[in-house]
Scaffold this motif. Structure first.
Motif, PDB file in Angstrom:
ATOM      1  N   LEU A   1       0.834  -1.188   0.000  1.00 56.57           N
ATOM      2  CA  LEU A   1       0.000   0.000   0.000  1.00 56.57           C
ATOM      3  C   LEU A   1       0.870   1.241   0.000  1.00 56.57           C
ATOM      4  CD1 LEU A   1      -1.306  -2.138   2.388  1.00 56.57           C
ATOM      5  CD2 LEU A   1      -3.246  -0.628   1.937  1.00 56.57           C
ATOM      6  N   GLU A   2       0.353   2.309  -0.607  1.00 53.84           N
ATOM      7  CA  GLU A   2       1.052   3.593  -0.617  1.00 53.84           C
ATOM      8  C   GLU A   2       0.024   4.709  -0.491  1.00 53.84           C
ATOM      9  OE1 GLU A   2       4.208   6.184  -3.350  1.00 53.84           O
ATOM     10  OE2 GLU A   2       3.284   4.367  -4.166  1.00 53.84           O
ATOM     11  N   GLN A   3       0.329   5.713   0.331  1.00 55.46           N
ATOM     12  CA  GLN A   3      -0.528   6.890   0.431  1.00 55.46           C
ATOM     13  C   GLN A   3      -0.148   7.823  -0.703  1.00 55.46           C
ATOM     14  OE1 GLN A   3      -2.949   6.792   2.392  1.00 55.46           O
ATOM     15  NE2 GLN A   3      -3.786   8.854   2.454  1.00 55.46           N
ATOM     16  N   VAL A   4      -1.033   7.952  -1.686  1.00 57.03           N
ATOM     17  CA  VAL A   4      -0.697   8.672  -2.914  1.00 57.03           C
ATOM     18  C   VAL A   4      -1.222  10.098  -2.922  1.00 57.03           C
ATOM     19  CG1 VAL A   4      -0.518   6.552  -4.267  1.00 57.03           C
ATOM     20  CG2 VAL A   4      -2.737   7.725  -4.092  1.00 57.03           C
ATOM     21  N   SER A   5      -2.069  10.443  -1.944  1.00 59.23           N
ATOM     22  CA  SER A   5      -2.542  11.822  -1.794  1.00 59.23           C
ATOM     23  C   SER A   5      -2.868  12.041  -0.326  1.00 59.23           C
ATOM     24  CB  SER A   5      -3.783  12.072  -2.665  1.00 59.23           C
ATOM     25  OG  SER A   5      -4.338  13.359  -2.405  1.00 59.23           O
ATOM     26  N   HIS A   6      -2.618  13.269   0.133  1.00 57.97           N
ATOM     27  CA  HIS A   6      -2.910  13.564   1.543  1.00 57.97           C
ATOM     28  C   HIS A   6      -4.199  14.359   1.694  1.00 57.97           C
ATOM     29  CE1 HIS A   6      -2.156  13.925   5.778  1.00 57.97           C
ATOM     30  NE2 HIS A   6      -2.199  15.249   5.717  1.00 57.97           N
ATOM     31  N   HIS A   7      -4.412  15.362   0.856  1.00 64.65           N
ATOM     32  CA  HIS A   7      -5.662  16.127   0.838  1.00 64.65           C
ATOM     33  C   HIS A   7      -6.177  16.168  -0.587  1.00 64.65           C
ATOM     34  CE1 HIS A   7      -5.499  17.266   4.998  1.00 64.65           C
ATOM     35  NE2 HIS A   7      -4.360  17.944   4.856  1.00 64.65           N
ATOM     36  N   PRO A   8      -7.205  15.364  -0.907  1.00 65.66           N
ATOM     37  CA  PRO A   8      -7.890  14.437  -0.013  1.00 65.66           C
ATOM     38  C   PRO A   8      -7.044  13.185   0.229  1.00 65.66           C
ATOM     39  CG  PRO A   8      -8.713  14.181  -2.234  1.00 65.66           C
ATOM     40  CD  PRO A   8      -7.760  15.343  -2.270  1.00 65.66           C
ATOM     41  N   PRO A   9      -7.331  12.450   1.323  1.00 68.54           N
ATOM     42  CA  PRO A   9      -6.568  11.234   1.580  1.00 68.54           C
ATOM     43  C   PRO A   9      -6.929  10.133   0.585  1.00 68.54           C
ATOM     44  CG  PRO A   9      -8.343  11.479   3.176  1.00 68.54           C
ATOM     45  CD  PRO A   9      -8.321  12.729   2.364  1.00 68.54           C
ATOM     46  N   VAL A  10      -5.925   9.610  -0.111  1.00 66.40           N
ATOM     47  CA  VAL A  10      -6.148   8.533  -1.077  1.00 66.40           C
ATOM     48  C   VAL A  10      -5.078   7.472  -0.861  1.00 66.40           C
ATOM     49  CG1 VAL A  10      -6.352   7.885  -3.512  1.00 66.40           C
ATOM     50  CG2 VAL A  10      -7.090  10.162  -2.761  1.00 66.40           C
ATOM     51  N   THR A  11      -5.520   6.234  -0.745  1.00 68.55           N
ATOM     52  CA  THR A  11      -4.614   5.103  -0.555  1.00 68.55           C
ATOM     53  C   THR A  11      -4.721   4.152  -1.731  1.00 68.55           C
ATOM     54  OG1 THR A  11      -4.890   5.211   1.858  1.00 68.55           O
ATOM     55  CG2 THR A  11      -3.994   3.176   0.951  1.00 68.55           C
ATOM     56  N   ALA A  12      -3.579   3.759  -2.280  1.00 65.61           N
ATOM     57  CA  ALA A  12      -3.540   2.773  -3.360  1.00 65.61           C
ATOM     58  C   ALA A  12      -3.033   1.452  -2.805  1.00 65.61           C
ATOM     59  CB  ALA A  12      -2.636   3.258  -4.490  1.00 65.61           C
ATOM     60  N   LEU A  13      -3.623   0.367  -3.282  1.00 64.66           N
ATOM     61  CA  LEU A  13      -3.241  -0.970  -2.817  1.00 64.66           C
ATOM     62  C   LEU A  13      -3.088  -1.899  -4.000  1.00 64.66           C
ATOM     63  CD1 LEU A  13      -4.757  -3.077   0.070  1.00 64.66           C
ATOM     64  CD2 LEU A  13      -4.745  -4.006  -2.246  1.00 64.66           C
ATOM     65  N   GLN A  14      -2.029  -2.688  -3.951  1.00 67.90           N
ATOM     66  CA  GLN A  14      -1.842  -3.785  -4.892  1.00 67.90           C
ATOM     67  C   GLN A  14      -1.475  -5.024  -4.099  1.00 67.90           C
ATOM     68  OE1 GLN A  14       1.617  -3.641  -7.402  1.00 67.90           O
ATOM     69  NE2 GLN A  14       0.880  -5.213  -8.813  1.00 67.90           N
ATOM     70  N   ALA A  15      -2.116  -6.136  -4.408  1.00 76.38           N
ATOM     71  CA  ALA A  15      -1.778  -7.412  -3.780  1.00 76.38           C
ATOM     72  C   ALA A  15      -1.736  -8.475  -4.861  1.00 76.38           C
ATOM     73  CB  ALA A  15      -2.805  -7.776  -2.709  1.00 76.38           C
ATOM     74  N   THR A  16      -0.713  -9.305  -4.837  1.00 78.69           N
ATOM     75  CA  THR A  16      -0.600 -10.365  -5.842  1.00 78.69           C
ATOM     76  C   THR A  16      -0.253 -11.689  -5.177  1.00 78.69           C
ATOM     77  OG1 THR A  16       1.745  -9.834  -6.255  1.00 78.69           O
ATOM     78  CG2 THR A  16       0.107  -8.787  -7.677  1.00 78.69           C
ATOM     79  N   ASP A  17      -0.823 -12.726  -5.738  1.00 80.52           N
ATOM     80  CA  ASP A  17      -0.492 -14.100  -5.354  1.00 80.52           C
ATOM     81  C   ASP A  17      -0.233 -14.843  -6.650  1.00 80.52           C
ATOM     82  OD1 ASP A  17      -0.437 -16.791  -4.619  1.00 80.52           O
ATOM     83  OD2 ASP A  17      -1.911 -16.524  -3.015  1.00 80.52           O
TER      84      ASP A  17
END
Length: 392
Positions: free
Chosen positions: A135-151
Motif C-alpha cells: 500500500l502507498e498513500q498517494v494523496s494527503h488532501h484528499p486522503p487517497v490510498t492505493a493498494l496492490q496485492a498479488t499471489d
C-alpha cells in the motif's frame, strides 16, 4: 503488540490486527474519560463538515496507521478464502467465494478510536505465504490510498484505490469510502469489481461503530452480480439487525435471483439456493477472525523508512505506554514535517497549479476525474516478497 527494532535507527511497532476477541481489549490504550473528550473535540465542528483535516490528539488513536488497517483486511485471516476464489471450478462457485471473501474484509472497530492519518508517501508492505500486499498513500488532501496485492501461485491480483470522506452529522460520523476495488482471477480472465460500505460512528443514544449501506459486486465476464445491504443498530439494540447482511446473487442479463444471502458479518452468513431452498454457510467469522496473528519483521534491513510501523513507531510505543505528552510531541513533529514538505512543494509550483500536489507516487500511477473519481494502476506486475510477514 510486537515491538521490532529494524536497525539502529528504525523502530517498527506492530500491534495485533482487528479481530473478534480483541474488540473490547482495545480499551487498554484508551485515555480516560473518552466520551467527554470526543464531545469536547467535536464541540466546534458544524454538522455536515468534512473531517479529513481534523487533527486528532493521540488519545483518540489506535497505535497503527490506516494503511495497516486496509492491509489487515487482506493478510489477516485464518481462512484462505482468496485461494478458494481462484480454485472453484465454475463461474458461479467462484462468484459465491468472492462474495464470502468480500464479507471477510469487514472488521469490528473500537468506538472512539481511529488509526493515524497516513502521511504522503507512507507505505505498508506485508507478505503472508504467497500473498504479497503493498500500500502507498498517494494523496494527503484528499486522503487517497492505493493498494496492490498479488499471489502469483494462485493467479490472484487485487487493486484498490480508496479515499475515505468522513462527515460529522451531530449525533454520528459517517465515512464514505470512495474508490473501486478490483479482484482479478488471472487464469480465468475474470475481474470482480466492488465498492465498500459506509463506516458509521454513533454517539447517541448508544455509542457504537457499524458498517452500513449497500455493496455491489459484479463480474462482467460471467454476467453475475450481487447486491448486499449491511445494517446495524440505530436507537435500540436489536441482535437480529446488529451487524447483519442481507442480499442476493443474480444473473445480470435476466435479473433472475440464483441465491439469497443472509446472516451477520461478525457471526455466520448463509447462502440459500432459491430453486432448491438448500442452505449453505459461506462465511464463519469466528473461524476466519479468531486469534489472528500479529505480523513480525523477518528482514529488518529491508524495512523502508516510509513503512507505516516505522513512521509511527515512536508514537505507537508512547500510546501503548500511555505516555500521552510524549505521544503528542512526536505526532506533532511528524505532522509538522508533512506540512513543511507540502509548503515546499507548493512554493515550487506555478500559480495556475497551486492547488495541485506535485508528489509522484513511487509504486502507482494515479489519476482523478470528476466522472470516475480516483483510480490507480500499479507500476509493477507483481508485488515482491515483503520484509514484514504473517506466519501461518
Amino acid at each position: 503488540m510486537v515491538r521490532e527494532v529494524g536497525s539502529d535507527t528504525k523502530l517498527a511497532v506492530l500491534t495485533a490486527p482487528f479481530s473478534l476477541e480483541n474488540e473490547e481489549s482495545d480499551s487498554k490504550y484508551r485515555a480516560p474519560n473518552l466520551i467527554q473528550r470526543i464531545l469536547s473535540l467535536l464541540s466546534s465542528v458544524r454538522p455536515g463538515s468534512d473531517l479529513t483535516r481534523l487533527q486528532l490528539p493521540p488519545q483518540f488513536n489506535i497505535p497503527k496507521s490506516q494503511l495497516q488497517c486496509y492491509g489487515e483486511s487482506l493478510y489477516s485471516t485464518n481462512s484462505d478464502m482468496l485461494t478458494k476464489c481462484s480454485n472453484e471450478e465454475t463461474p458461479l462457485g467462484r462468484f459465491v467465494s468472492v462474495v464470502a471473501w468480500s464479507i471477510s474484509t469487514l472488521r469490528p472497530l473500537p468506538f472512539g478510536l481511529a488509526p493515524y492519518n497516513p502521511i504522503l508517501g507512507e507505505t505498508h508492505h506485508v507478505s503472508r505465504g504467497t500473498l504479497n500486499v503493498l500500500l502507498e498513500q498517494v494523496s494527503h488532501h484528499p486522503p487517497v490510498t492505493a493498494l496492490q496485492a498479488t499471489d502469483d501461485k494462485n493467479n490472484i491480483e487485487m487493486i484498490w484505490c480508496q479515499s475515505p470522506l468522513p462527515r460529522f452529522h451531530g449525533t454520528y460520523i459517517e465515512t464514505e469510502v470512495h474508490g473501486e476495488r478490483r479482484l482479478n482471477i488471472l487464469d480465468k480472465r475474470e475481474t470482480y469489481t466492488m465498492n465498500s460500505p459506509k463506516l458509521v460512528i454513533r454517539f447517541f443514544p448508544l455509542p457504537g461503530v457499524d458498517w452500513l449501506g449497500n455493496v455491489k459486486i459484479r463480474c462482467e465476464e460471467s454476467g453475475i452480480e450481487a447486491e448486499l445491504c449491511y445494517r446495524g443498530n440505530s436507537f435500540l439494540p436489536r441482535p437480529s439487525i446488529h451487524r447483519s447482511v442481507k442480499g442476493k446473487i443474480f444473473m445480470s442479463s435476466t435479473s433472475k435471483t440464483v441465491y439469497e444471502v443472509s446472516g451477520h458479518w461478525d457471526r455466520t452468513v448463509i447462502l440459500k439456493d432459491v430453486s432448491t431452498r438448500k442452505t449453505t454457510t459461506i462465511y464463519d467469522a469466528k473461524e476466519a477472525l479468531h486469534r489472528l496473528k500479529t505480523p513480525i519483521v523477518k528482514d529488518p534491513k529491508a524495512v523502508l523508512e516510509s513503512e507505516s510501523s516505522v513512521v509511527w513507531g515512536e508514537v505507537s510505543e508512547a500510546i501503548l505506554e500511555k505516555s500521552w505528552g510524549k505521544a503528542k510531541e512526536i505526532k506533532t513533529c511528524i505532522e509538522e514535517k508533512q506540512r513543511e514538505a507540502a509548503r515546499e512543494r507548493k512554493s515550487r509550483q506555478k500559480q495556475d497549479e497551486e492547488e495541485e500536489e506535485d508528489y509522484i507516487p513511487k509504486y502507482f500511477t494515479v489519476s482523478h476525474s470528476k466522472e470516475n473519481g480516483w483510480s490507480c494502476l500499479p507500476n509493477n506486475k507483481l508485488v515482491p516478497t515483503a520484509p514484514i510477514v504473517v506466519n501461518d
